[in-house]
Design a protein around this motif. Structure first.
Motif: not given
Length: 150
Positions: A15-19, A49-66
């Motif tokens: 695990a790593e904290s947000p960069s 809370v937003f940062t947590l969700g945002y970073v998790a989405g980025v790290r698991f590849g669920h934030t593609g440009l729609a």
């Protein structure tokens, strides 16, 4: 497509904290999302809370440009944040709220006219601006049907 199970097999489990870059991107996205719609002290409480969700989405590849550069409607943002905001502040007469209750044709910005607390709980009487005047619009509104605004 990679599934959650495959991700766990492909990536190390350290695990790593947000960069710094992830934090900067998250802060930018959060400020664009709120666009001044929430009080500063609410935004400060919601940002982690937003940062947590945002970073998790980025790290698991669920934030593609729609829909790049297409903002979310303020009503959607308010409804998503409502459960958290509800616990952050009391509402008093004169406060502006976003109404999203069962009377759908009255959804939108309202002002609290009266707060009633009894054995059934706290209810709110709201008013909306029409032709330059505040007029009663909906009564006995439950707390979950309104979100405080600036």
């Amino acid at each position: 497509m990679t599934t959650y199970g495959e991700i766990g097999e492909l990536l190390p489990r350290r695990a790593e904290s947000p960069s710094d870059g992830e934090r900067e991107q998250s802060e930018d996205a959060f400020s664009r999302l709120l666009d001044g719609q929430q009080k500063a002290h609410h935004a400060a409480l919601l940002a982690p809370v937003f940062t947590l969700g945002y970073v998790a989405g980025v790290r698991f590849g669920h934030t593609g440009l729609a829909l790049a550069e297409v903002p979310l409607p303020p009503e959607d943002v308010a409804m998503a944040l409502a459960p958290l905001i509800r616990h952050l502040e009391d509402i008093a007469p004169g406060d502006v709220v976003l109404y999203h209750g069962s009377v759908t044709h009255l959804h939108g910005r309202s002002r609290v006219h009266r707060v009633v607390t009894d054995q059934l709980g706290t209810r709110y009487d709201l008013e909306q601006r029409r032709d330059g005047f505040w007029v009663p619009s909906v009564w006995d509104v439950r707390r979950k049907s309104i979100t405080p605004q600036n």
